[in-house]
Scaffold this motif. Structure first.
Motif, short mmCIF file in Angstrom:
data_model
loop_
_atom_site.label_atom_id
_atom_site.label_comp_id
_atom_site.label_asym_id
_atom_site.label_seq_id
_atom_site.Cartn_x
_atom_site.Cartn_y
_atom_site.Cartn_z
N LEU A 149 15.75 -0.52 0.04
CA LEU A 149 15.91 -1.45 -1.38
C LEU A 149 16.81 -1.16 -2.31
O LEU A 149 17.65 -1.68 -2.87
N LEU A 150 16.89 0.47 -2.34
CA LEU A 150 17.97 0.98 -3.50
C LEU A 150 19.36 0.67 -2.65
O LEU A 150 20.29 0.21 -3.71
N LEU A 156 12.39 -9.58 -1.19
CA LEU A 156 11.95 -8.16 -0.83
C LEU A 156 11.16 -8.11 0.59
O LEU A 156 11.10 -7.34 1.40
N VAL A 158 11.59 -5.35 3.60
CA VAL A 158 10.50 -4.61 4.12
C VAL A 158 10.07 -4.78 5.65
O VAL A 158 9.97 -3.90 6.24
N MET A 194 0.87 -1.22 0.05
CA MET A 194 -0.21 0.03 0.23
C MET A 194 0.85 1.10 0.10
O MET A 194 1.16 1.65 -1.16
N GLU A 195 1.38 1.63 0.99
CA GLU A 195 2.15 3.04 1.18
C GLU A 195 3.67 2.46 1.14
O GLU A 195 4.20 1.60 1.92
N LEU A 196 4.32 3.06 0.03
CA LEU A 196 5.66 2.95 0.02
C LEU A 196 6.49 3.73 0.72
O LEU A 196 6.43 5.16 -0.08
N SER A 197 7.02 3.76 1.77
CA SER A 197 7.51 4.76 2.47
C SER A 197 9.03 5.02 2.00
O SER A 197 9.72 4.10 1.31
N CYS A 198 9.42 6.22 2.24
CA CYS A 198 10.77 6.54 1.76
C CYS A 198 11.87 5.51 2.45
O CYS A 198 12.76 5.43 1.62
N LEU A 208 20.10 -2.98 -3.33
CA LEU A 208 20.43 -3.39 -4.71
C LEU A 208 21.98 -2.93 -5.15
O LEU A 208 22.52 -3.53 -5.85
N GLN A 257 22.63 6.47 -5.15
CA GLN A 257 21.36 6.67 -5.18
C GLN A 257 20.65 7.66 -4.44
O GLN A 257 19.35 7.84 -4.53
N SER A 298 11.49 2.36 3.12
CA SER A 298 11.78 0.97 2.61
C SER A 298 12.35 1.11 1.21
O SER A 298 13.28 0.51 0.49
N GLU A 299 12.03 2.41 0.41
CA GLU A 299 12.69 2.57 -1.03
C GLU A 299 14.17 2.66 -0.65
O GLU A 299 14.75 2.28 -1.56
N LEU A 309 5.82 -9.95 -2.40
CA LEU A 309 7.19 -9.58 -2.09
C LEU A 309 7.97 -10.74 -1.65
O LEU A 309 9.07 -10.68 -1.82
#
Lengths: 144, 144
Positions: free
Chosen positions: B11-12, B77, B81, B1-5, B15, B36, B7-8, B120
DNA sequence: ATAAAATACGGTGGAGAACCGGGATATACT
DNA sequence: AGTATATCCCGGTTCTCCACCGTATTTTAT
């Protein structure tokens, strides 16, 4: 993922309205709040949001209150939640990703979100009522 | 639902670590943050959380930095998360429902959450890398 | 020893959640 | 017409978390 207090309050209130749907009489904020233990001044805001989304109708003045705008089996949980939760202006979908990695991440995230929404779409208020009623039946059986 | 800053960013960063996994050399916060576009003092906190969850290993001192604790195809993932997002102390699962309605609502909600987690879970860091690489290939084709 | 890195601790500004109050407005009933 | 009863609309408050910055302390390679 996160079940906010907001969404739960809204679902409880709509469930209460669904219970009284056949009576064709409007329910007041006070009654709903008292029945479901929700602070009434807060519930008022949530009902306003649900009304603007067209899920419920309000009648002002004495003997007024709220009624469902549609039959309980025509209102999905997904509609309710997106009405309540979807008011925040700049969600993650709107702030765009700049990098290739960011785009890929958002795609996967959107896929996960869609999977959750799909679940909420297949349940209606009617389904929740029936789920609760059959649960109550079970509790009774154990009691006897 | 909400992709918080949060988590992103995580993930970055992972990666980025996955990209340098074969080199067997640790990556420093500064390098990841610069690559990133992540504020480094904030990324530091996220990496600390990921380390406590056992997803990455750190080496202190000169020539130190971070490396993945496992191979990129062995990190899903969902793990990432839940490591980042699961630190909030009193989530919706922990404050229990008192009414029958509340319990039914939570069950449906949990089903929706599980559907999202399932998505995920089927993606690994390796999958994301490959997704990105094939996307880059496509961009190149359009450019020519 | 010295420089380079993570680590620990504390703090700040903003946003949204979860409330509470007061007054304006609409409506039913007498 | 007047009054009680309800929604509606405008605020404000407190609290928590997010995103972020600074300053030290600790560890390690050279």
């Amino acid at each position: 993922m996160e079940l906010s207090c907001k969404s739960e309050y809204a679902l409880l209130a709509l469930l209460e309205l669904a219970d009284h749907y056949s009576s064709n009489e409007p329910l007041q904020i006070r009654q709903i709040a008292a029945e479901q233990n929700i602070p009434d001044r807060y519930l008022e805001q949530l009902l306003a949001t649900l009304r603007r989304s067209g899920l419920i109708r309000s009648q002002r003045g004495a003997k007024g209150g709220y009624v469902l705008a549609r039959e309980p089996w025509k209102i999905t949980l997904s509609e309710i939640v997106s009405s309540i939760e979807g008011t925040d202006t700049h969600s993650s979908e709107y702030r765009e990703a700049k990098s290739l990695e960011g785009m890929v991440i958002r795609e996967v995230w959107q896929e996960a979100g869609q999977a959750a929404i799909a679940v909420l779409q297949k349940y209606t208020l009617q389904d929740l009522m029936e789920k609760r009623n059959s649960r109550q039946q079970l509790d009774l059986m154990y009691y006897i």
